[in-house]
Design an enzyme around this catalytic site. Structure first.
Site, short mmCIF file in Angstrom:
data_model
loop_
_atom_site.label_atom_id
_atom_site.label_comp_id
_atom_site.label_asym_id
_atom_site.label_seq_id
_atom_site.Cartn_x
_atom_site.Cartn_y
_atom_site.Cartn_z
CE LYS A 68 -12.61 0.01 7.87
NZ LYS A 68 -11.08 0.64 6.86
CG ASN A 102 -2.10 -1.45 1.32
OD1 ASN A 102 -2.25 -1.48 0.12
ND2 ASN A 102 -2.47 -0.95 2.21
CG ASP A 126 -6.65 -5.33 2.51
OD1 ASP A 126 -6.52 -5.12 4.03
OD2 ASP A 126 -7.38 -4.35 2.21
CG ASP A 163 -8.11 -6.80 9.95
OD1 ASP A 163 -7.24 -6.23 11.12
OD2 ASP A 163 -8.65 -6.51 9.03
CB ILE A 164 -2.34 -6.73 12.57
CG1 ILE A 164 -1.78 -6.89 11.64
CG2 ILE A 164 -1.74 -6.61 13.75
CD1 ILE A 164 -0.09 -6.64 11.71
O1 C5P Z 1 -9.67 -2.80 7.07
P1 C5P Z 1 -8.95 -1.69 6.39
O2 C5P Z 1 -7.14 -1.92 5.93
O3 C5P Z 1 -9.01 -1.00 6.10
O4 C5P Z 1 -8.65 -0.95 8.15
C1 C5P Z 1 -7.83 -0.42 8.10
C2 C5P Z 1 -6.99 -0.35 10.00
O5 C5P Z 1 -6.89 -1.61 10.15
C3 C5P Z 1 -6.15 0.64 9.84
O6 C5P Z 1 -5.75 0.73 11.21
C4 C5P Z 1 -4.98 -1.32 9.99
O7 C5P Z 1 -3.80 -0.82 10.50
C5 C5P Z 1 -5.63 -1.57 9.95
N1 C5P Z 1 -4.97 -3.47 9.73
C6 C5P Z 1 -4.41 -3.95 10.03
N2 C5P Z 1 -4.08 -5.08 9.79
C7 C5P Z 1 -4.71 -5.25 8.39
C8 C5P Z 1 -5.47 -4.22 7.60
C9 C5P Z 1 -5.55 -3.29 8.15
O8 C5P Z 1 -3.84 -4.44 11.03
N3 C5P Z 1 -4.18 -6.75 7.65
#
Ligand code: C5P
Length: 397
Positions: free
Chosen positions: A337, A208, A276, A304-305
């Site tokens: 979200k 990204n 992602d 997703d952390i």
């Molecule tokens: O779903 P999205 O990527 O838009 O969500 C953004 C939030 O989720 C941010 O806080 C990002 O650091 C966290 N995130 C994460 N691990 C992922 C994707 C997003 O921690 N694989």
């Protein structure tokens, strides 16, 4: 500044002890007084003469030195400081502290003290990663001991990984944070920042866009309020702030592992732009162009952390903050979200083309909490960070 602050510096046995000499100078330059304690192993690496010359004080070394007991007992010595710094903190010293041993001057002081203690660990990678050291680390953190580092990098023993003692400027910043009367003093906060890179082959990756500017500013603002900050960063363009423990990672899976290792924390701020997806089978060799045939990449979903940590049954940080970069219907998407990920707050921003926010110096954010949405005026990323840090301090108070 450290004017008239009293530091008891315990120098353990390790090659990083040479940095303790510079640390003494820099502490004194800032107005602190440094009472040095040299362990027997420490004295194999630096001489008592160098230490006392730089500190301008005698070196304490032996528990059973009766003259010292007459001049100043070890109990008094352990309490005469504003802060005890152990640099380098060896695996052995950490083990002694975790188990309450008191078989030499350093360990006795550490057991007898009621003063805040800051450790700068330094040891071989395997020793640091050993289950016993990690157990001791968790115990000491739970006991309220502060840490700065260790950092990752090349080690004197020829290996590479976490175990290098934090650099002197980082230790100084941690000392200042530990002695600050900021509202986050004694609090441990985790911040993720930057992009992740997911390899396609050894020379190509998907990622990204992220400069790491906002995450870096947040980590700096939290440290300025006295927090002990662990900064887990992907390959960002902005350099990490001083005074925080920096953990560098490349991929989302490495970031999750680093986050899990860094817990427990009082708050966790997930500002990283995590990819992602990753390529399911990254090639170990460079994929060659072959007569117009296009490679086909198969993707796998990354963990997703934010969600993983938000939904932890045990050890979830009391405050979990996520970010939402949106291009339209910002509040609506960010509110959804927050519910989906299970975090406490979402800091949402509009990154659509024309806002200049992505990679720029300013940000316009909306804070989404249980109570609803609160729009902040457009301001510098440093100001957003300062305001968020203050909100975090209030929430943890
Ligand atoms: O779903 P999205 O990527 O838009 O969500 C953004 C939030 O989720 C941010 O806080 C990002 O650091 C966290 N995130 C994460 N691990 C992922 C994707 C997003 O921690 N694989």
């Amino acid at each position: 500044m450290l004017a008239s602050r009293r530091i008891l510096l315990i120098i353990g046995g390790g090659i990083a002890a040479y940095k303790a000499l510079d640390l003494i100078r820099r502490l004194r330059e800032r107005g602190a007084s440094v009472t040095p304690v040299l362990t027997r192993a420490g004295a194999e690496f630096v001489t008592p003469l160098s230490v006392s010359a730089l500190a301008g004080q005698k070196v304490f070394a032996d528990l059973f030195d009766l003259t010292d007991e007459a001049e100043m007992g070890h109990i008094e010595l352990s309490r005469s400081a504003d802060l005890i710094v152990v640099a380098p903190a060896t695996a052995d010293l950490m083990a002694k502290m975790a188990h309450g041993h008191a078989d030499d001057l350093a360990s006795t002081l550490l057991l007898a003290t009621d003063t805040p203690v800051l450790l700068a660990p330094a040891m071989n990678v395997r020793m640091w990663q050993h289950a016993a050291t990690q157990r001791n680390l968790a115990t000491l953190r739970a006991d309220g001991i502060g840490f700065v580092g260790p950092n990752e990098g090349d080690m004197a023993c020829g290996e590479h990984g976490p175990g290098r003692m934090a650099e002197v400027p980082e230790i100084l910043a941690a000392v200042e944070a530990a002695l600050s009367d900021g509202p986050l003093r004694g609090r441990r906060v985790l911040v993720t920042s930057g992009p992740t890179h997911e390899p396609i082959d050894p020379v190509r990756y998907i990622a990204n866009r992220s400069s790491g500017a906002q995450g870096t500013a947040i980590a700096r603002a939290l440290a300025a309020l006295g927090a002990e900050v662990v900064f887990v960063t992907g390959p960002a363009t902005v350099p990490p702030p001083g005074g925080v423990t920096v953990v560098r990672v490349e991929t989302a899976r490495e970031m999750l592992a680093a986050v899990e290792r860094a817990l427990p924390a009082d708050a966790a701020i997930f500002a990283a732009a995590v990819a992602d997806w990753r390529v399911a089978q990254a090639s170990g060799r460079k994929i060659k162009k072959s007569g117009g045939a296009l490679p086909v990449l198969e993707f796998a979903e990354n963990p997703d952390i934010l969600e993983t940590v938000s939904r932890m049954d045990k050890g979830r940080p009391p405050l979990v903050v996520g970010f939402a970069a949106e291009t339209h219907d910002v509040v609506e998407h960010a509110t959804a979200k927050r519910a989906r990920k299970g975090c406490d707050w979402i800091l949402a921003n509009d990154v659509s083309a024309g806002t200049g926010i992505m990679g720029g110096a300013e940000n316009a954010v909306t804070l989404i909490t249980e109570e609803g949405a609160e729009s902040w005026p457009r301001m510098g990323k440093d100001q957003v960070a300062a305001r968020l840090a203050e909100r975090i301090a209030r929430a943890l108070a």
